[in-house]
Design an enzyme around this catalytic site. Structure first.
Site, PDB file in Angstrom:
ATOM      1  NE  ARG A   1      -2.796  -1.754  -0.761  1.00  9.22           N
ATOM      2  CZ  ARG A   1      -2.411  -2.894  -1.272  1.00  9.22           C
ATOM      3  NH1 ARG A   1      -2.315  -3.643  -0.200  1.00  9.22           N
ATOM      4  NH2 ARG A   1      -2.297  -2.962  -2.410  1.00  9.22           N
TER       5      ARG A   1
ATOM      6  CG  HIS B   1     -10.191   4.200   9.405  1.00  9.13           C
ATOM      7  ND1 HIS B   1     -11.150   3.826   8.410  1.00  9.13           N
ATOM      8  CD2 HIS B   1     -10.875   4.154  10.648  1.00  9.13           C
ATOM      9  CE1 HIS B   1     -12.185   3.754   8.880  1.00  9.13           C
ATOM     10  NE2 HIS B   1     -12.198   3.796   9.991  1.00  9.13           N
TER      11      HIS B   1
ATOM     12  CG  ASN C   1      -9.182   7.940   2.043  1.00  4.71           C
ATOM     13  OD1 ASN C   1     -10.042   7.071   2.187  1.00  4.71           O
ATOM     14  ND2 ASN C   1      -9.507   8.676   1.217  1.00  4.71           N
ATOM     15  CB  VAL C   2      -4.175   4.844   5.814  1.00  8.58           C
ATOM     16  CG1 VAL C   2      -5.344   4.417   6.909  1.00  8.58           C
ATOM     17  CG2 VAL C   2      -4.306   3.871   4.568  1.00  8.58           C
TER      18      VAL C   2
ATOM     19  N   GLY D   1     -16.766   9.532  -1.540  1.00 10.42           N
ATOM     20  CA  GLY D   1     -16.095   8.309  -1.921  1.00 10.42           C
ATOM     21  C   GLY D   1     -16.108   7.633  -0.616  1.00 10.42           C
ATOM     22  CB  THR D   2     -16.888   6.935   2.387  1.00 10.67           C
ATOM     23  OG1 THR D   2     -17.210   5.722   3.325  1.00 10.67           O
ATOM     24  CG2 THR D   2     -17.930   8.156   2.874  1.00 10.67           C
ATOM     25  CB  SER D   3     -19.196   1.704   0.883  1.00  8.27           C
ATOM     26  OG  SER D   3     -18.254   1.621   1.966  1.00  8.27           O
TER      27      SER D   3
HETATM   28  P1  OAD Z   1     -15.047   1.685   0.023  1.00  7.99           P
HETATM   29  O1  OAD Z   1     -14.313   0.929  -0.945  1.00  7.99           O
HETATM   30  O2  OAD Z   1     -15.986   0.796   0.870  1.00  7.99           O
HETATM   31  O3  OAD Z   1     -16.114   2.683  -0.679  1.00  7.99           O
HETATM   32  C1  OAD Z   1     -15.614   3.376  -1.693  1.00  7.99           C
HETATM   33  C2  OAD Z   1     -16.658   4.142  -2.218  1.00  7.99           C
HETATM   34  O4  OAD Z   1     -16.206   5.236  -3.313  1.00  7.99           O
HETATM   35  C3  OAD Z   1     -17.743   3.787  -2.838  1.00  7.99           C
HETATM   36  O5  OAD Z   1     -18.920   4.157  -2.663  1.00  7.99           O
HETATM   37  C4  OAD Z   1     -17.625   3.792  -4.253  1.00  7.99           C
HETATM   38  O6  OAD Z   1     -18.940   4.150  -5.247  1.00  7.99           O
HETATM   39  C5  OAD Z   1     -17.000   5.317  -4.420  1.00  7.99           C
HETATM   40  N1  OAD Z   1     -16.146   5.606  -5.436  1.00  7.99           N
HETATM   41  C6  OAD Z   1     -15.338   4.974  -6.232  1.00  7.99           C
HETATM   42  N2  OAD Z   1     -14.545   5.617  -7.024  1.00  7.99           N
HETATM   43  C7  OAD Z   1     -14.847   6.881  -6.752  1.00  7.99           C
HETATM   44  C8  OAD Z   1     -14.408   8.161  -7.335  1.00  7.99           C
HETATM   45  N3  OAD Z   1     -13.508   8.095  -8.300  1.00  7.99           N
HETATM   46  N4  OAD Z   1     -14.807   9.278  -6.789  1.00  7.99           N
HETATM   47  C9  OAD Z   1     -15.563   9.278  -5.738  1.00  7.99           C
HETATM   48  N5  OAD Z   1     -16.144   8.009  -5.219  1.00  7.99           N
HETATM   49  C10 OAD Z   1     -15.909   7.049  -6.099  1.00  7.99           C
HETATM   50  O7  OAD Z   1     -14.203   2.582   0.875  1.00  7.99           O
HETATM   51  P2  OAD Z   1     -14.541   3.406   2.231  1.00  7.99           P
HETATM   52  O8  OAD Z   1     -15.781   3.695   2.495  1.00  7.99           O
HETATM   53  O9  OAD Z   1     -13.327   4.457   2.454  1.00  7.99           O
HETATM   54  O10 OAD Z   1     -10.793   0.752   6.992  1.00  7.99           O
HETATM   55  O11 OAD Z   1     -14.156   2.169   3.222  1.00  7.99           O
HETATM   56  C11 OAD Z   1     -14.101   2.409   4.750  1.00  7.99           C
HETATM   57  C12 OAD Z   1     -12.976   1.760   5.452  1.00  7.99           C
HETATM   58  O12 OAD Z   1     -13.011   0.308   5.230  1.00  7.99           O
HETATM   59  C13 OAD Z   1     -11.462   1.946   5.199  1.00  7.99           C
HETATM   60  O13 OAD Z   1     -11.033   3.074   5.819  1.00  7.99           O
HETATM   61  C14 OAD Z   1     -10.898   0.678   5.380  1.00  7.99           C
HETATM   62  C15 OAD Z   1     -11.728  -0.153   4.907  1.00  7.99           C
HETATM   63  O14 OAD Z   1     -11.832  -1.425   5.334  1.00  7.99           O
HETATM   64  C16 OAD Z   1      -9.628  -0.251   7.364  1.00  7.99           C
HETATM   65  O15 OAD Z   1      -8.738  -0.450   6.868  1.00  7.99           O
HETATM   66  C17 OAD Z   1      -9.827   0.234   8.764  1.00  7.99           C
END
Ligand code: OAD
Length: 231
Positions: free
Chosen positions: A52, A100, A83-84, A166-168
């Protein structure tokens, strides 16, 4: 307050976690991102974060990151990120809180207050802190406390505008932060996918971060007197 997730950095070449082809399709969370994984196979965990870190060192902020940094001309912007990576900082944002952890930092396994900056990608077994104990990634693993969550709550409570990019919205407690906003606070969501928004009333900008942030800037600055630009 801007809450960001992996989608923020997708256009910088960093994989998201849960999209098709995402990181969690290549690895199992329980093998690389838990305290149990660290105890069972620290070498694998270190290798995972080394990869990473290598990816991050090749990445640059995208125009979504730089757009958010430019918003500081007009607003008091707090970024709370899951984000890290350090792409918000590289883009020039001055108030960034990491929920995180941070990939470019490592810490002592004996004293969590002993945190060090890395300027290279590699952390190996045998790399030790000044007390002589093994160093680990400065990452919040699944099952661990999220200490910065308590710093994030008052920022959300005081915010006049919320932006989610950009977070699920499936990983807690981060996903629950939005619920600390005062009733009626406008919420903008930038995401080309389908984040779990529940019954929240939001303005959805269904675009990638780079384009979405440009649109957000237009919306938020539309009614601003240009002379009100912050000094
Ligand atoms: P996810 O992978 O769960 O979600 C990513 C989100 O970004 C989704 O809703 C996509 O639709 C959206 N997306 C994709 N491409 C994009 C773009 N170019 N612009 C905007 N949005 C876009 O990632 P996170 O929600 O960040 O934790 O995940 C949360 C946590 O789960 C992370 O911090 C990590 C992970 O496991 C740890 O590792 C502790």
């Amino acid at each position: 307050m801007v809450l960001t997730g992996a989608g923020m950095s997708q256009e910088s070449g960093l994989r998201t976690f849960r999209d098709t082809g995402g990181t969690w399709e290549h690895y199992r969370v329980e093998d690389v991102a838990t305290p149990e994984a660290w105890r069972a196979d620290p070498e694998l965990v270190l290798r995972f974060y080394n990869e990473r870190r290598k990816d991050l060192m090749k990445a640059l902020p995208n125009s979504g990151h730089t757009g958010l940094a430019q918003l500081e001309k007009y607003f008091d912007v707090y970024i709370i990120t899951q984000n890290v990576d350090n792409l918000h900082e590289q883009a020039g944002s001055s108030q960034v809180l990491h929920l995180h952890g941070e990939l470019m930092k490592v810490r002592s396994t004996r004293d969590p207050e002993l945190i060090y900056e890395l300027d290279h990608w590699e952390l190996n077994l045998g790399d030790r802190c000044e007390l002589g104990s093994q160093l680990r990634p400065h990452i919040v693993w699944f099952g661990e406390a999220v200490p910065n969550f308590y710093l994030a709550i008052p920022i959300v409570e005081e915010a006049d505008i919320l932006v989610v990019i950009g977070t699920s919205m499936v990983v807690y407690p981060a996903a629950g932060l939005v619920d600390y906003a005062r009733p009626g606070t406008p919420v903008y969501v930038i995401d080309p996918g389908e984040p779990a928004l529940g019954s929240r009333k939001v303005t959805l900008i269904p675009k990638k971060a780079s384009e979405g942030v440009q649109q957000l800037i237009e919306i938020l600055t539309e009614n601003l007197d240009i002379n009100n630009e912050k000094s």
